[in-house]
Design a protein around this motif. Structure first.
Motif, PDB file in Angstrom:
ATOM      1  N   UNK A 578     -12.175 -72.120 -33.976  1.00  0.00           N
ATOM      2  CA  UNK A 578     -10.909 -71.396 -34.167  1.00  0.00           C
ATOM      3  C   UNK A 578     -10.662 -71.180 -35.649  1.00  0.00           C
ATOM      4  N   UNK A 579     -10.247 -69.949 -35.965  1.00  0.00           N
ATOM      5  CA  UNK A 579      -9.954 -69.624 -37.354  1.00  0.00           C
ATOM      6  C   UNK A 579      -8.437 -69.694 -37.536  1.00  0.00           C
ATOM      7  N   UNK A 580      -7.994 -70.408 -38.569  1.00  0.00           N
ATOM      8  CA  UNK A 580      -6.571 -70.712 -38.759  1.00  0.00           C
ATOM      9  C   UNK A 580      -5.660 -69.478 -38.841  1.00  0.00           C
ATOM     10  N   UNK A 581      -6.055 -68.481 -39.649  1.00  0.00           N
ATOM     11  CA  UNK A 581      -5.121 -67.387 -39.909  1.00  0.00           C
ATOM     12  C   UNK A 581      -5.020 -66.420 -38.739  1.00  0.00           C
ATOM     13  N   UNK A 582      -6.198 -66.024 -38.192  1.00  0.00           N
ATOM     14  CA  UNK A 582      -6.169 -65.059 -37.084  1.00  0.00           C
ATOM     15  C   UNK A 582      -5.947 -65.764 -35.745  1.00  0.00           C
ATOM     16  N   UNK A 583      -6.171 -67.067 -35.706  1.00  0.00           N
ATOM     17  CA  UNK A 583      -6.110 -67.903 -34.502  1.00  0.00           C
ATOM     18  C   UNK A 583      -7.159 -67.459 -33.476  1.00  0.00           C
ATOM     19  N   UNK A 584      -8.116 -66.658 -33.938  1.00  0.00           N
ATOM     20  CA  UNK A 584      -9.186 -66.173 -33.042  1.00  0.00           C
ATOM     21  C   UNK A 584     -10.166 -67.305 -32.766  1.00  0.00           C
ATOM     22  N   UNK A 585     -10.691 -67.337 -31.514  1.00  0.00           N
ATOM     23  CA  UNK A 585     -11.663 -68.393 -31.197  1.00  0.00           C
ATOM     24  C   UNK A 585     -12.981 -67.761 -30.787  1.00  0.00           C
ATOM     25  N   UNK A 586     -14.066 -68.213 -31.437  1.00  0.00           N
ATOM     26  CA  UNK A 586     -15.408 -67.725 -31.078  1.00  0.00           C
ATOM     27  C   UNK A 586     -16.196 -68.873 -30.479  1.00  0.00           C
ATOM     28  N   UNK A 587     -17.078 -68.530 -29.551  1.00  0.00           N
ATOM     29  CA  UNK A 587     -17.925 -69.584 -28.984  1.00  0.00           C
ATOM     30  C   UNK A 587     -19.226 -69.631 -29.790  1.00  0.00           C
ATOM     31  N   UNK A 588     -19.546 -70.827 -30.255  1.00  0.00           N
ATOM     32  CA  UNK A 588     -20.650 -71.002 -31.214  1.00  0.00           C
ATOM     33  C   UNK A 588     -21.550 -72.139 -30.718  1.00  0.00           C
ATOM     34  N   UNK A 589     -22.833 -72.019 -30.961  1.00  0.00           N
ATOM     35  CA  UNK A 589     -23.740 -73.128 -30.635  1.00  0.00           C
ATOM     36  C   UNK A 589     -23.526 -74.258 -31.641  1.00  0.00           C
ATOM     37  N   UNK A 590     -23.493 -75.481 -31.155  1.00  0.00           N
ATOM     38  CA  UNK A 590     -23.225 -76.623 -32.050  1.00  0.00           C
ATOM     39  C   UNK A 590     -24.214 -76.660 -33.206  1.00  0.00           C
ATOM     40  N   UNK A 591     -25.453 -76.343 -32.928  1.00  0.00           N
ATOM     41  CA  UNK A 591     -26.470 -76.458 -33.981  1.00  0.00           C
ATOM     42  C   UNK A 591     -26.225 -75.460 -35.128  1.00  0.00           C
ATOM     43  N   UNK A 592     -25.491 -74.378 -34.829  1.00  0.00           N
ATOM     44  CA  UNK A 592     -25.224 -73.377 -35.882  1.00  0.00           C
ATOM     45  C   UNK A 592     -23.992 -73.714 -36.721  1.00  0.00           C
ATOM     46  N   UNK A 593     -23.213 -74.724 -36.263  1.00  0.00           N
ATOM     47  CA  UNK A 593     -21.939 -74.999 -36.944  1.00  0.00           C
ATOM     48  C   UNK A 593     -22.084 -75.284 -38.448  1.00  0.00           C
ATOM     49  N   UNK A 594     -23.031 -76.175 -38.854  1.00  0.00           N
ATOM     50  CA  UNK A 594     -23.081 -76.471 -40.290  1.00  0.00           C
ATOM     51  C   UNK A 594     -23.303 -75.216 -41.132  1.00  0.00           C
ATOM     52  N   UNK A 595     -24.258 -74.384 -40.753  1.00  0.00           N
ATOM     53  CA  UNK A 595     -24.547 -73.228 -41.610  1.00  0.00           C
ATOM     54  C   UNK A 595     -23.389 -72.226 -41.593  1.00  0.00           C
ATOM     55  N   UNK A 596     -22.758 -72.048 -40.425  1.00  0.00           N
ATOM     56  CA  UNK A 596     -21.626 -71.106 -40.368  1.00  0.00           C
ATOM     57  C   UNK A 596     -20.485 -71.595 -41.260  1.00  0.00           C
TER      58      UNK A 596
END
Ligand code: ATP
Length: 602
Positions: A578-596
């Motif tokens: 979830x992004x704070x300002x837009x409150x938009x939520x994207x579904x992401x693979x856990x393994x990609x989290x650090x680089x994103x």
């Protein structure tokens, strides 16, 4: 919802800072130390992120700048040579009524009518007059008074008895000193006319004007439009009461003059101010066990001087060629007359300073260069360019040695104020230290074989002021749905991810589902080496988002049943981001989290 006024906005910011642990008043449980602040768990993160980013762009990402970290305790000779011992002072004025101290140049211009008072005299009876009153009030039927212990507050009671018993035609006064004086003088005259003992004459002469105390200090009061004249008299009475009169009869010296744009009166109460006196802003201390002139040292009022004093050492060890700079971040201390506007003007604060040494002919060009670099810096930490102003400091206000100075100002809720000064200081500082120390601070140019004292351009920024600007810039109120989908006001700090105290919060959807909790903790471990994360499992998920919004956490990761692959195997090991300002939520693979996250935060 109507937009809050700026004062309200500032109040909300100050209260959020305390409530969420950004900034506390120093020594709060003992009533607070004026001009000193403590940064709490979130404040310290914000401050560190700011300093680290400054260090990164000013030192690590450049070939021409090195850092240093100088001592705070400073030899007096350094600050004598730099001009601080003689000249680092502000003109100061004191309120003649309350003693409150102001900076003379910060008194607002005021208009109104000046009431001048020449002196004041005491209306309360003297001790001798009190004793006489006690004798006169005494009867055989009533208890005798202890004449040595009669308080002046008893005088009217005693006088009332005398008036009633002797049926004198004099009316009792109200609480005004003028009315009280008139009453006692009249009483003295009446008693003197019909003496029954020596005490009538004794009272009248003991209450005569020459026997009463007079305070000869003159005093004036400014009455502003809309205020009543009686305010001047009340203020003057308070002034003479502070000087020992119990019931001052104030003597007005006409005429009352109309004035415009005066700075000679306390803006808070209209009382006269003293004339301006220089007040040195440095904190003096003693080093070692003896407390005499030989042991004096100062807490540095700026970080710059240790850079100048170490110029030669650093030049030698770093083997840099002109132009090059020396950067420093550290505490500075100034005994400011009026610390105010939250942390904006403090007595202990941090500076981020660069002294960029160059050839004389490069000075003006580098002044422009650094002004632009510094503006870019503020934009890169999320301060909008439209809220920044560049003030070209006029010739008459510039230090005499400076050939050009810009102030970078920010539109705070309490007005437009300086964040940073960018000054071309010529060769003044190094020349002064060379002269005073007798050590050469010259640079030898190997190409031209010339020796000269380098010139310097100095961008000097305040850490605390920038932190305050970051919080003011980030503070926002918008609307977000609550648990039941009803819109409610949301407080959010829209920090740039680069400087946000916490970068990412990790939430298991439910705290009593072990697999969700275990997965969320795994994600915390995965992210921790890269970014500062916060794990939170308590309360409804919406409430948890809101708590993070309020402290400016830019990203929130939620572990739900999809993560466990319970609904769709393809979604196993994915989370919502979830992004704070837009409150938009994207579904992401856990393994990609650090680089994103790293790519969005850096
Ligand atoms: P001011 O005019 O506001 O007193 P200054 O021009 O004296 O500031 P400098 O000597 O140029 O300030 O100091 C450089 C920077 O240090 C300022 O731009 C500011 O960010 C910071 N600074 C100076 N004094 C204080 C203070 N009392 N509290 C917090 N920061 C300060």
């Amino acid at each position: 919802m109507s937009a809050p006024t700026d004062a309200q906005r500032m109040e909300k910011i100050v209260s959020l800072c305390k409530r969420r642990g950004f900034i506390f008043q120093s020594s709060e449980i003992y009533g607070g130390l004026n001009g000193a602040w403590d940064y709490g768990p979130l404040g310290v993160e914000l401050k560190r992120n700011l300093k680290n980013y400054w260090w990164r762009v000013m030192v690590h990402e450049r070939d021409d700048v090195v850092g240093m970290d100088g001592a705070i305790l400073t030899h007096p000779a350094v600050l004598k040579a730099s001009g601080h011992v003689e000249g680092f002072s502000d003109p100061m004025v004191d309120c003649r009524l309350t003693g409150k101290r102001f900076r003379a140049d910060q008194i607002p211009q005021q208009s109104g009518t000046i009431f001048r008072y020449e002196f004041a005299r005491e209306a309360a009876p003297t001790d001798r007059a009190l004793e006489a009153l006690a004798h006169l009030a005494e009867t055989d039927a009533e208890p005798k008074f202890n004449k040595t212990r009669i308080a002046s507050s008893d005088a009217l009671d005693l006088a009332k008895r005398i008036v009633e018993r002797r049926k004198l035609s004099v009316s009792l006064p109200n609480a005004d000193p003028e009315a009280i004086e008139l009453f006692f003088s009249h009483l003295g005259d009446l008693l003197r006319q019909h003496p029954r003992s020596q005490w009538e004459e004794e009272f009248a002469s003991a209450y005569s004007v020459p026997q009463r105390t007079i305070c000869k200090d003159a005093f004036s009061v400014l009455v502003r439009p809309g205020e009543s004249e009686s305010k001047a008299k009340k203020t003057a009475r308070a002034f003479y009461q502070k000087r020992g009169l119990k019931l001052p009869v104030v003597v007005f010296l006409p005429p009352a003059d109309e004035v415009k744009k005066t700075q000679e009166f306390n803006p808070e109460n209209g009382a006269e101010l003293t004339s301006p006196r220089p007040f040195n802003l440095m904190f003096k201390t003693n080093v070692g066990a003896t407390e005499d002139d030989s042991s004096v040292a100062y807490l540095r009022p700026e970080t710059a001087q240790s850079i100048f004093v170490q110029f030669k050492n650093i030049l030698e060890v770093s083997r840099k060629k002109l132009p090059f700079g020396i950067a420093q971040i550290g505490k500075a201390f100034r005994n400011e007359i009026n610390p105010r506007n939250f942390t904006f003007r403090s007595r202990e604060f941090e500076q981020m300073e660069l002294e960029y040494f160059c050839r004389p002919e490069q000075g003006m060009e580098l002044l422009e260069y650094w002004k632009e670099e510094r503006l870019k810096f503020y934009e890169n930490i999320g301060i909008s360019r439209s809220k920044l102003y560049v003030l070209t400091v006029p010739n008459q206000e510039r230090a005499f040695y400076s050939k050009g100075t810009y102030d970078i100002e920010y539109e705070f809720p309490f007005g437009r104020q300086e964040l940073e000064g960018v000054a071309y200081r010529t060769d003044y500082d190094l020349s002064q230290h060379q002269k005073a120390s007798g050590k050469s601070l010259e640079y030898f140019d190997e190409e031209t074989k010339q020796k000269f004292i380098p010139h310097v351009v100095e961008p000097s920024a305040g850490v605390d002021r920038t932190v305050l600007a970051l919080i003011c810039e980030a503070y926002a109120e918008d609307e977000a749905p609550d648990e039941k989908g009803k819109m409610e006001t949301r407080i959010v700090l829209r920090f740039h991810p680069r400087i946000a105290p916490i970068k990412c919060a990790v939430f298991p959807l439910l705290k009593n589902k072990e697999p969700l909790v275990a997965k969320a903790k795994e994600i915390v471990d995965l992210l921790r080496p890269h970014v500062y994360v916060f794990y939170d499992e308590s309360g409804a998920i919406g409430r948890r988002y809101r708590r993070q919004d309020e402290i400016g956490t830019p990203f929130g990761v939620t572990v739900d049943f999809e993560t466990l692959g319970e609904k769709d195997a393809a979604l196993r090991d994915t989370v919502t981001l979830r992004e704070r300002d837009s409150m938009k939520q994207d579904r992401i693979a856990i393994k990609d989290l650090p680089s994103i996250l790293i790519s969005r935060i850096r």
